[in-house]
Design a protein around this motif. Structure first.
Motif, PDB file in Angstrom:
ATOM      1  N   GLY A  24     -20.681  -0.458  24.496  1.00 47.83           N
ATOM      2  CA  GLY A  24     -22.038   0.064  24.885  1.00 47.83           C
ATOM      3  C   GLY A  24     -21.929   0.540  26.336  1.00 47.83           C
ATOM      4  O   GLY A  24     -23.044   0.882  27.071  1.00 47.83           O
ATOM      5  N   GLY A  25     -21.047   0.042  27.113  1.00 48.01           N
ATOM      6  CA  GLY A  25     -20.816   0.391  28.687  1.00 48.01           C
ATOM      7  C   GLY A  25     -20.694   1.665  29.078  1.00 48.01           C
ATOM      8  O   GLY A  25     -20.757   1.811  30.224  1.00 48.01           O
ATOM      9  N   GLY A  26     -20.420   2.413  28.011  1.00 53.50           N
ATOM     10  CA  GLY A  26     -20.113   3.868  28.435  1.00 53.50           C
ATOM     11  C   GLY A  26     -18.776   4.457  28.526  1.00 53.50           C
ATOM     12  O   GLY A  26     -18.503   5.570  28.961  1.00 53.50           O
ATOM     13  N   LYS A  27     -17.609   3.698  27.913  1.00 50.51           N
ATOM     14  CA  LYS A  27     -16.379   4.231  27.971  1.00 50.51           C
ATOM     15  C   LYS A  27     -15.972   5.532  27.185  1.00 50.51           C
ATOM     16  O   LYS A  27     -15.708   6.482  27.653  1.00 50.51           O
ATOM     17  CB  LYS A  27     -15.323   3.208  27.115  1.00 50.51           C
ATOM     18  CG  LYS A  27     -15.777   1.795  27.767  1.00 50.51           C
ATOM     19  CD  LYS A  27     -14.777   0.724  27.038  1.00 50.51           C
ATOM     20  CE  LYS A  27     -15.257   0.647  25.842  1.00 50.51           C
ATOM     21  NZ  LYS A  27     -16.682  -0.424  25.629  1.00 50.51           N
ATOM     22  N   THR A  28     -17.043   5.699  26.063  1.00 49.54           N
ATOM     23  CA  THR A  28     -16.540   6.846  25.265  1.00 49.54           C
ATOM     24  C   THR A  28     -17.319   8.166  25.918  1.00 49.54           C
ATOM     25  O   THR A  28     -16.591   9.121  26.233  1.00 49.54           O
ATOM     26  CB  THR A  28     -17.367   6.802  23.879  1.00 49.54           C
ATOM     27  OG1 THR A  28     -16.621   5.535  23.181  1.00 49.54           O
ATOM     28  CG2 THR A  28     -16.864   7.970  22.903  1.00 49.54           C
ATOM     29  N   VAL A  29     -18.631   7.915  26.375  1.00 52.19           N
ATOM     30  CA  VAL A  29     -19.035   9.077  27.460  1.00 52.19           C
ATOM     31  C   VAL A  29     -18.223   9.269  28.496  1.00 52.19           C
ATOM     32  O   VAL A  29     -17.732  10.544  28.846  1.00 52.19           O
ATOM     33  CB  VAL A  29     -20.366   8.690  27.536  1.00 52.19           C
ATOM     34  CG1 VAL A  29     -20.979   9.901  28.393  1.00 52.19           C
ATOM     35  CG2 VAL A  29     -21.338   8.604  26.214  1.00 52.19           C
ATOM     36  N   PHE A  30     -17.661   8.376  29.189  1.00 50.46           N
ATOM     37  CA  PHE A  30     -16.880   8.428  30.503  1.00 50.46           C
ATOM     38  C   PHE A  30     -15.679   9.505  29.871  1.00 50.46           C
ATOM     39  O   PHE A  30     -15.270  10.257  30.653  1.00 50.46           O
ATOM     40  CB  PHE A  30     -16.617   7.208  30.825  1.00 50.46           C
ATOM     41  CG  PHE A  30     -15.681   7.181  32.242  1.00 50.46           C
ATOM     42  CD1 PHE A  30     -16.103   7.198  33.355  1.00 50.46           C
ATOM     43  CD2 PHE A  30     -14.155   6.992  32.017  1.00 50.46           C
ATOM     44  CE1 PHE A  30     -15.433   7.445  34.549  1.00 50.46           C
ATOM     45  CE2 PHE A  30     -13.375   7.200  33.082  1.00 50.46           C
ATOM     46  CZ  PHE A  30     -14.072   7.223  34.367  1.00 50.46           C
ATOM     47  N   ALA A 329     -25.274   5.785  36.343  1.00 47.85           N
ATOM     48  CA  ALA A 329     -26.088   5.778  37.318  1.00 47.85           C
ATOM     49  C   ALA A 329     -27.212   6.524  37.563  1.00 47.85           C
ATOM     50  O   ALA A 329     -28.044   6.602  38.369  1.00 47.85           O
ATOM     51  CB  ALA A 329     -25.005   6.315  38.759  1.00 47.85           C
ATOM     52  N   ASP A 330     -27.315   7.562  36.573  1.00 49.15           N
ATOM     53  CA  ASP A 330     -28.572   8.448  36.317  1.00 49.15           C
ATOM     54  C   ASP A 330     -29.508   7.663  35.953  1.00 49.15           C
ATOM     55  O   ASP A 330     -30.783   8.292  35.759  1.00 49.15           O
ATOM     56  CB  ASP A 330     -28.082   9.644  35.336  1.00 49.15           C
ATOM     57  CG  ASP A 330     -27.473   9.186  33.914  1.00 49.15           C
ATOM     58  OD1 ASP A 330     -27.049   8.200  33.815  1.00 49.15           O
ATOM     59  OD2 ASP A 330     -27.948   9.997  32.894  1.00 49.15           O
ATOM     60  N   LEU A 331     -29.552   6.548  35.399  1.00 45.32           N
ATOM     61  CA  LEU A 331     -30.716   5.823  34.802  1.00 45.32           C
ATOM     62  C   LEU A 331     -31.324   5.050  36.074  1.00 45.32           C
ATOM     63  O   LEU A 331     -32.353   4.316  35.947  1.00 45.32           O
ATOM     64  CB  LEU A 331     -30.226   4.767  33.808  1.00 45.32           C
ATOM     65  CG  LEU A 331     -29.681   5.282  32.457  1.00 45.32           C
ATOM     66  CD1 LEU A 331     -29.213   3.999  31.566  1.00 45.32           C
ATOM     67  CD2 LEU A 331     -30.600   6.249  31.885  1.00 45.32           C
ATOM     68  N   VAL A 332     -30.623   5.037  37.184  1.00 43.09           N
ATOM     69  CA  VAL A 332     -30.979   4.308  38.440  1.00 43.09           C
ATOM     70  C   VAL A 332     -31.548   5.573  39.202  1.00 43.09           C
ATOM     71  O   VAL A 332     -31.269   6.354  39.290  1.00 43.09           O
ATOM     72  CB  VAL A 332     -30.032   3.738  39.008  1.00 43.09           C
ATOM     73  CG1 VAL A 332     -30.378   3.014  40.514  1.00 43.09           C
ATOM     74  CG2 VAL A 332     -29.292   2.742  38.370  1.00 43.09           C
TER      75      VAL A 332
HETATM   76  N1  LIG Z   1     -27.981   7.957  30.867  1.00 40.26           N
HETATM   77  C1  LIG Z   1     -26.672   7.747  30.850  1.00 40.26           C
HETATM   78  N2  LIG Z   1     -26.523   7.101  29.535  1.00 40.26           N
HETATM   79  C2  LIG Z   1     -25.136   6.897  29.074  1.00 40.26           C
HETATM   80  C3  LIG Z   1     -23.966   7.648  30.008  1.00 40.26           C
HETATM   81  N3  LIG Z   1     -23.063   7.227  29.094  1.00 40.26           N
HETATM   82  C4  LIG Z   1     -23.254   6.472  28.248  1.00 40.26           C
HETATM   83  N4  LIG Z   1     -24.391   5.957  28.107  1.00 40.26           N
HETATM   84  C5  LIG Z   1     -25.289   5.457  27.125  1.00 40.26           C
HETATM   85  O1  LIG Z   1     -24.634   4.136  26.694  1.00 40.26           O
HETATM   86  C6  LIG Z   1     -24.505   4.189  25.452  1.00 40.26           C
HETATM   87  C7  LIG Z   1     -22.921   3.765  24.984  1.00 40.26           C
HETATM   88  O2  LIG Z   1     -22.052   4.591  25.472  1.00 40.26           O
HETATM   89  P1  LIG Z   1     -20.449   4.480  24.882  1.00 40.26           P
HETATM   90  O3  LIG Z   1     -19.838   5.864  25.884  1.00 40.26           O
HETATM   91  O4  LIG Z   1     -20.641   4.962  23.553  1.00 40.26           O
HETATM   92  O5  LIG Z   1     -20.036   3.104  25.121  1.00 40.26           O
HETATM   93  P2  LIG Z   1     -18.807   2.606  24.665  1.00 40.26           P
HETATM   94  O6  LIG Z   1     -19.112   1.506  23.709  1.00 40.26           O
HETATM   95  O7  LIG Z   1     -18.355   1.809  25.919  1.00 40.26           O
HETATM   96  O8  LIG Z   1     -17.682   3.301  24.406  1.00 40.26           O
HETATM   97  C8  LIG Z   1     -24.689   5.685  24.891  1.00 40.26           C
HETATM   98  O9  LIG Z   1     -25.078   5.809  23.700  1.00 40.26           O
HETATM   99  C9  LIG Z   1     -25.776   6.044  25.964  1.00 40.26           C
HETATM  100  O10 LIG Z   1     -27.305   5.717  25.375  1.00 40.26           O
HETATM  101  C10 LIG Z   1     -24.389   8.234  31.018  1.00 40.26           C
HETATM  102  O11 LIG Z   1     -23.500   8.949  31.677  1.00 40.26           O
HETATM  103  N5  LIG Z   1     -25.649   8.496  31.208  1.00 40.26           N
END
Ligand SMILES: Nc1nc2c(ncn2[C@@H]2O[C@H](COP(=O)(O)OP(=O)(O)O)[C@@H](O)[C@H]2O)c(=O)[nH]1
Ligand SMILES: [Mg+2]
Length: 447
Positions: A24-30, A329-332
Motif C-alpha cells: 500500500g506504500g505506492g510501489k505499483t503506482v510509482f 507527496a500530493d497528499l501533503v
Molecule cells: N495521492 C496519491 N495516492 C497514491 C499515489 N500512489 C499510490 N497512492 C495510493 O496508495 C495506494 C496503494 O498504492 P500501490 O501503488 O498499489 O501500493 P503498493 O502496494 O506499494 O504497490 C493507492 O491505491 C492509492 O490510494 C500517488 O502518487 N498519489
C-alpha cells in the motif's frame, strides 16, 4: 576519456532496480507512472540531465516463470479510468530498454523488481537451509523479546508437551501471528500469513478471526511452524512433515525474493508518510523496523547477511545506490514540502538504516508518482477527488493536517487525518500522469 569508457561500458550494463516499501506504500503506482514517462518521454514534464532525450523505449518480455510480469498497460488504464491499480500479485518485474542521448550507441537495459517489505520477515527462512536451525532462531527471538513472548505465550506453552497434534500446533501458531499483527510486530513469518502471494493483506479483526482466515504457508495443507529441539525429537514424524513444507516455502517464496534483492544495483525505498501519521505510532514503528531489518540483512557482516552469502553469491557486490522516497507527496500540503518538513521526517526515519550501508550512495526524495491534488491558494487546503463520502468522485476542497517538525513521541490513529483521493490521470495514454520529483529519483538510480 574516462567518460567515454563509462559510456561504452553502459552498452552492456543491465541496471537492476529494486523497489520496495510496505504493502500500500505506492510501489505499483510509482512504477506505472515512471514507465509511462519513459515510454512517452517528452510529454510529461519529466526531465533527465541537461536536456537528455530518451528514445526507442522497448518492453522486454521476461523469460522466467517468476516473478510475474508487471502489467503496465493494465495499470495505466486503471489510472485513466479514475481507479488506482488493483492488487494482483505480491511481487512483479518489468524489464525494458531505451536509448539516452548522453550515452553512446545502443540501448540501456533496465529492470524494475517490486516486492513488499513484509517479505523481509522471511530473511531467516532464506538464510537457514535447515528447518531445525530456523526453528531455534525464531523461538529464541520470541523468548528474548517480551512482546513476542507474550504474543506467543499459549504456543510456547503447548510445544512443551510431549505429544503434539499438528492441527492444534498450527492453530496456536496462527493465533500467535495474528497477535503479532495486531500488536504491530514485524516478525510475522511465514510472511504470507500477513500478505499472500496475490498481494492481499490480513483484514483487521480479532485474533481468532485473523487466525481462521489466514494461512501460515503456501496452502491450508502446506503450513508450518517452528518446533524446539526436544519437540522435534519427541515428534519425529510431525517434525519431518513441517520440515518438508518449510523447504518448499523457502524455495518458492523466500529465496527468490532475497536472490533478487541481492542482485540489486539500485534500491528505491518508498515511505508513505501521510499514512504513517494517519495510522498512529504503532504503524510507524512497524514500518521503520521492517526498514531496519532490510538494511540489517544487506549489511555485509550481519549474521543473516553472512548466512545468505552462502546461497546468494552476488550479495552486496552490486548495490550502488539507495533512494529513500517520501511517496504520495500530493497528499501533503505544498507548504510542508517547501518548508522541508516532509523530507525532514523522511530523513529522521531512515537515517539509522542509511548508516548501516555507509559505502552505498544514498539520497532522499519527495515524490508523487500520480499527482492527484491541487493546492488551494493561501490556506492549508487541497482540492482533490477525496475518497470519503464522495460517490460521484468529484473534486472537492478539504483541509490537510500540518506536518509535525519532527516525529512526535506518541500519537494515535486519527491524530493526523490525511485522506486518500482517487487518481487524476489523463485518459490520453500519450500523456503520462502528473508527477512531482519522479524524474529526480530516476536520474539518481539510473546515473
Ligand atoms: N495521492 C496519491 N495516492 C497514491 C499515489 N500512489 C499510490 N497512492 C495510493 O496508495 C495506494 C496503494 O498504492 P500501490 O501503488 O498499489 O501500493 P503498493 O502496494 O506499494 O504497490 C493507492 O491505491 C492509492 O490510494 C500517488 O502518487 N498519489
Ligand atoms: Mg503493488
Amino acid at each position: 576519456m574516462k567518460s567515454l569508457m563509462r559510456n561504452v561500458l553502459n552498452l552492456r550494463q543491465h541496471n537492476r532496480v529494486v523497489v520496495t516499501g510496505i504493502a500500500g506504500g505506492g510501489k505499483t503506482v510509482f512504477l506505472t507512472s515512471l514507465i509511462s514517462h519513459l515510454m512517452e518521454f517528452g510529454q510529461g514534464q519529466f526531465h533527465v540531465g541537461r536536456g537528455v532525450d530518451i528514445s526507442d523505449f522497448r518492453e522486454l518480455s521476461g523469460r522466467e516463470k517468476w516473478p510475474p510480469y508487471f502489467p503496465h498497460s493494465t495499470f495505466r488504464e486503471d489510472l485513466a479510468r479514475g481507479d488506482w491499480p488493483e492488487k494482483t500479485t505480491d511481487c512483479s518485474e518489468f524489464v525494458c530498454q531505451f536509448k539516452r542521448s548522453d550515452w553512446m550507441l545502443h540501448a540501456q537495459k533496465m529492470s524494475f523488481f517490486d516486492f513488499p517489505g513484509e517479505r523481509i520477515s522471511d530473511a531467516a527462512v532464506a538464510a537457514f537451509n535447515d528447518y531445525g536451525q530456523w526453528s531455534d532462531h525464531i523461538l529464541s527471538h520470541f523468548s528474548r523479546h517480551h512482546d513476542y513472548a507474550r504474543a506467543a505465550g499459549p504456543y510456547l506453552e503447548y510445544i512443551r508437551r510431549e505429544q503434539l497434534d499438528l492441527d492444534i500446533l498450527l492453530s496456536l501458531y496462527r493465533e500467535t501471528l495474528a497477535r503479532l499483527i495486531l500488536d504491530y510486530k514485524p516478525l510475522v513469518t511465514p510472511s504470507v500469513f500477513l500478505l499472500d502471494q496475490h498481494g492481499s493483506t490480513a483484514e483487521p479483526g480479532s485474533v481468532e478471526e485473523i487466525a481462521s482466515r489466514r494461512i501460515a504457508g503456501l496452502a491450508e495443507n502446506r503450513q508450518f511452524a517452528p518446533l524446539p529441539e526436544k519437540a522435534r525429537r519427541d515428534n519425529p514424524e510431525l517434525a519431518r512433515q513441517l520440515a518438508v513444507e518449510y523447504k518448499i516455502y523457502r524455495k518458492q517464496v523466500a529465496l527468490p525474493v532475497f536472490d533478487k534483492i541481492s542482485r540489486a544495483g539500485s534500491l528505491v525505498v518508498l515511505v508513505d508518510i501521510p499514512s504513517l501519521l494517519a495510522g498512529g505510532v504503532g504503524r510507524y514503528n512497524d514500518n521503520r523496523q521492517i526498514l531496519l531489518d532490510l538494511f540489517e540483512v544487506m549489511r555485509p557482516s550481519s549474521d543473516l547477511g553472512t548466512m545468505l552469502l552462502r546461497y546468494l553469491k552476488f550479495w552486496q557486490k552490486s548495490l550502488n545506490r539507495v533512494a529513500f522516497v517520501a511517496a504520495k507527496a500530493d497528499l501533503v500540503h505544498p507548504m510542508d514540502i517547501e518548508n522541508r518538513r516532509l523530507i525532514g521526517l523522511l530523513k529522521m526515519m531512515t537515517e539509522r538504516a542509511r548508516r548501516m550501508l555507509p559505502h552505498v550512495e544514498s539520497q532522499w526524495f519527495v515524490c508523487s508518482a500520480c499527482h492527484s491534488t491541487f493546492p488551494v491558494e493561501g490556506v492549508r487546503r487541497l482540492k482533490g477527488k477525496i475518497a470519503r463520502d464522495n460517490p460521484d468522485r468529484e473534486f472537492k476542497e478539504y483541509s490537510v493536517p500540518e506536518l509535525p517538525r519532527s516525529w512526535p513521541e506518541n500519537w494515535s490513529p486519527g491524530d493526523y487525518p490525511f485522506f486518500r483521493v482517487y487518481p487524476d490521470a489523463p485518459e490520453n495514454y500519450l500523456i503520462p500522469p502528473r508527477h512531482t520529483g519522479l524524474d529526480q529519483v530516476f536520474e539518481f538510480i539510473s546515473g
